[in-house]
Design an enzyme around this catalytic site. Structure first.
Site, PDB file in Angstrom:
ATOM      1  N   GLU A 174      13.119 -16.087  -0.994  1.00 37.54           N
ATOM      2  CA  GLU A 174      13.301 -17.304  -0.352  1.00 37.54           C
ATOM      3  C   GLU A 174      12.044 -18.187  -0.310  1.00 37.54           C
ATOM      4  O   GLU A 174      11.914 -19.461  -0.169  1.00 37.54           O
ATOM      5  CB  GLU A 174      13.500 -17.166   1.348  1.00 37.54           C
ATOM      6  CG  GLU A 174      14.755 -16.505   1.564  1.00 37.54           C
ATOM      7  CD  GLU A 174      14.812 -16.029   3.354  1.00 37.54           C
ATOM      8  OE1 GLU A 174      14.276 -16.637   3.912  1.00 37.54           O
ATOM      9  OE2 GLU A 174      15.704 -14.950   3.369  1.00 37.54           O
ATOM     10  N   ASP A 214       1.003  -1.350   0.069  1.00 36.54           N
ATOM     11  CA  ASP A 214       0.055  -0.044   0.252  1.00 36.54           C
ATOM     12  C   ASP A 214       0.998   1.424   0.083  1.00 36.54           C
ATOM     13  O   ASP A 214       1.785   1.424   0.763  1.00 36.54           O
ATOM     14  CB  ASP A 214      -0.996   0.012   1.084  1.00 36.54           C
ATOM     15  CG  ASP A 214      -1.949   1.199   1.447  1.00 36.54           C
ATOM     16  OD1 ASP A 214      -2.874   1.237   0.326  1.00 36.54           O
ATOM     17  OD2 ASP A 214      -1.759   1.887   1.963  1.00 36.54           O
TER      18      ASP A 214
HETATM   19  C1  BGC Z   1      -5.364   2.347  -0.308  1.00 38.88           C
HETATM   20  C2  BGC Z   1      -6.668   3.210   0.158  1.00 38.88           C
HETATM   21  C3  BGC Z   1      -6.291   3.699   1.817  1.00 38.88           C
HETATM   22  C4  BGC Z   1      -4.724   4.479   1.442  1.00 38.88           C
HETATM   23  C5  BGC Z   1      -4.304   4.498   3.031  1.00 38.88           C
HETATM   24  C6  BGC Z   1      -4.412   3.470  -0.229  1.00 38.88           C
HETATM   25  O1  BGC Z   1      -3.704   3.719  -1.506  1.00 38.88           O
HETATM   26  O2  BGC Z   1      -5.987   1.715  -1.436  1.00 38.88           O
HETATM   27  O3  BGC Z   1      -7.871   2.505   0.239  1.00 38.88           O
HETATM   28  O4  BGC Z   1      -7.315   4.739   1.915  1.00 38.88           O
HETATM   29  O5  BGC Z   1      -4.070   3.850   0.941  1.00 38.88           O
HETATM   30  O6  BGC Z   1      -3.923   3.512   3.559  1.00 38.88           O
END
Ligand code: BGC
Length: 534
Positions: free
Chosen positions: A251, A209
């Site tokens: 790994e 993310d």
């Molecule tokens: C996720 C979002 C989230 C944000 C903060 C993003 O890019 O896809 O849904 O709100 O990251 O974690």
């Protein structure tokens, strides 16, 4: 002889079709109105029949769900609303039995304010080692009453919150999502442990993310956009972090997909060097309007930026953060823009659906891997959520200007005539489903050969069984204005007509699939796509 699609080999990720499950809204097994792992387990045969190679789960960990689970309180615990760790392990192995790999979501930039580390940091006070895991700072101004810098939040508003002892902490997103200090070795160690924890449980991959955000300039300086070097997007230190993650993933044979949204192609490609991430989301394609020239340029740029590092492109039309494809493509201005996302912007659902069908064939024919977001295969439009039911912090933090992202997160319709369209055994779903969604239900669509679901099932089956799709070269064919036509290996041809008049198809092509009927003269109507074999 037909080549073995790489979806069956160690290189599966180079051309996989990956389905994104938003667990809260996929299927509710226990009837409390919230989707869960029990629900997913009962629907695994659906995913196998759809023909996907892997499922990416948005966060399923313990979380107060302030930001839909992107506020993680404990990576080693499944949120009780979703189930248990034991169920997650069962799910991973049941999916594997059906030939489906599992990808999880890791959120390195921040944790929940309920995470044990942040609670300890609050309790320990200024100057403590616990606070060093985050970005705590004294404020500016005579009494420290001003935030330590001027960074705006990714979700409107400030990035700083003051705690009762007077210090401020940084959060690029909501105050409930404090940013971690990636210069601290314990932060790196912890994430490596979390990766091992999940790889050891059989996950095949990890979505990272906000992958270009975690590292910060050590001084956290003010900055003027476009003038100063950016103090937190795309910092060089990140590459060292991802190189160590890659060594660890190797790994286990695990793979990464980074959420890397960078306009600069060369900077983007750095994340995909052979010892870093395997893949990254290609958001320029998602953001591109329904326009042949611009799509062609986006596709060319994407392939050109991936080529030097040897990484496959990823193609994605929608996810849990953006307006659903059918609604977006039904608008006169289809450009992706959070501002035009406001409800009431006129959209023509029939036009949007036709284009979304054509876009599906375009996307699935491009070289690389492809991501589908749950409900995309049903042609779901963006739902209008009554103001009193909105949950997304993006809406609240924008002072109600941004409608937020709930409209693309509504629980799926499975059975036309069941309560909550079969989302769960009973109970009001956590977000309301529109009254006219029976027509999108899986059971109705399964019975109709011309439904969006039937189109996706056939397209995914062909993409797997016919040689030439997935990873590999593509070349453009000469085509009329507004028409995209390209070849893939083994004589595959994809033609997409974005012009407002019918297009001639190449002579002698065998029709494999079309997104809509051809006209009486065998021409390809507007907003329609075909797959042919020469
Ligand atoms: C996720 C979002 C989230 C944000 C903060 C993003 O890019 O896809 O849904 O709100 O990251 O974690």
């Amino acid at each position: 002889m037909a080549a073995v699609p790489s979806s069956r080999t160690a290189d599966w990720w180079r051309d996989a079709a990956i389905y994104q499950v938003y667990p809260r809204s996929f299927a509710d097994g226990d009837g409390d109105g919230t989707g869960d792992l029990a629900g997913v387990r009962t629907r695994l045969p659906y995913l196998a029949e759809l023909g996907v190679d892997a499922v990416w789960f948005t966060p399923w960990y313990l979380s107060p769900l302030v930001d839909g689970g992107y506020d993680v309180a404990d990576y080693r615990t499944i949120d009780p609303a979703f189930g248990t760790l034991e169920e997650a392990e069962k799910l991973i192995s049941e999916a594997a039995d059906l030939g489906i790999r599992v990808i999880i979501d890791i959120v390195p930039n921040h944790v929940s304010d309920q995470h044990a580390w942040f609670q300890a940091a609050l309790a320990a006070g200024p100057g403590s080692p616990e606070r060093e895991l985050f970005h705590f700072r004294p404020g500016r101004g005579e009494h420290g009453e001003l935030p330590p810098n001027d960074w705006p939040s990714q979700f409107a508003g400030t990035t700083w919150t003051r705690v009762p002892d007077g210090e401020w902490y940084l959060h690029l997103f909501t105050p409930e999502q404090p940013d971690l200090n990636w210069a601290h070795p314990a932060v790196r160690r912890e994430h490596e442990d979390v990766l091992r924890f999940w790889f050891e449980r059989g996950v095949a991959g990890v979505r990272i993310d906000s992958a270009a955000l975690p590292a910060k300039h050590p001084q956290l300086p003010d900055f003027v956009e476009g003038v100063d070097p950016h103090p937190y997007i795309d910092q060089d230190e990140l590459h060292d972090i991802y190189r160590s993650w890659r060594a660890l993933a190797d790994e286990y044979g695990g793979v990464f997909v980074g959420e890397v949204w960078l306009p600069d192609a060369e900077r983007f490609a750095r994340y995909l060097r052979p010892d870093e991430l395997h893949t990254a989301f290609n958001f320029n394609f998602l953001a591109c309007p329904w326009d042949a020239g611009r799509l062609r340029r986006t596709i060319d740029d994407t392939l050109a930026e991936h080529a030097p590092v040897g990484a496959p492109a990823t193609w994605v039309l929608c996810n849990h953060d953006v307006t659903r494809t059918v609604t977006r493509y039904g608008r006169a201005d289809t450009a992706f823009d959070f501002a035009t996302k406001a409800f009431g912007t006129p959209t023509d659902p029939a036009l949007g659906t036709r284009r979304a069908r054509a876009a599906a064939l375009l996307t699935l024919a491009l070289p690389g891997s492809v991501y589908l977001y749950q409900g995309e295969e049903l042609g779901l439009p963006e739902a209008e959520i009554p103001l009193t039911r909105i949950q997304d912090p993006m809406h609240f933090r924008s002072g109600g200007i941004d409608p937020g992202r709930d409209g693309c997160r509504v629980p799926l319709p499975w059975t036309a005539d069941a309560p909550a369209y079969g989302f769960g055994p009973a109970g009001e779903p956590w977000l309301p489903q529109p009254d006219d969604w029976a027509r999108y239900a899986v059971d109705r669509q399964s019975a109709r050969p011309d439904s969006m679901l039937s189109l996706y099932r056939t397209a995914l089956r062909l993409r797997r069984s016919v040689a030439g799709f997935g990873d590999g070269p593509m070349s453009w064919l000469p085509a009329a204005d507004g028409v995209l036509a390209f070849t893939r290996p083994h004589g595959l041809i994809c033609v997409v007509n974005l012009a407002d008049r019918p297009a001639e198809l190449p002579a002698h092509g065998q029709l494999l699939l079309s997104s809509g009927p051809l006209d009486a003269d065998g021409r390809l109507p507007s907003d329609t796509a075909v797959w042919l074999r020469a």
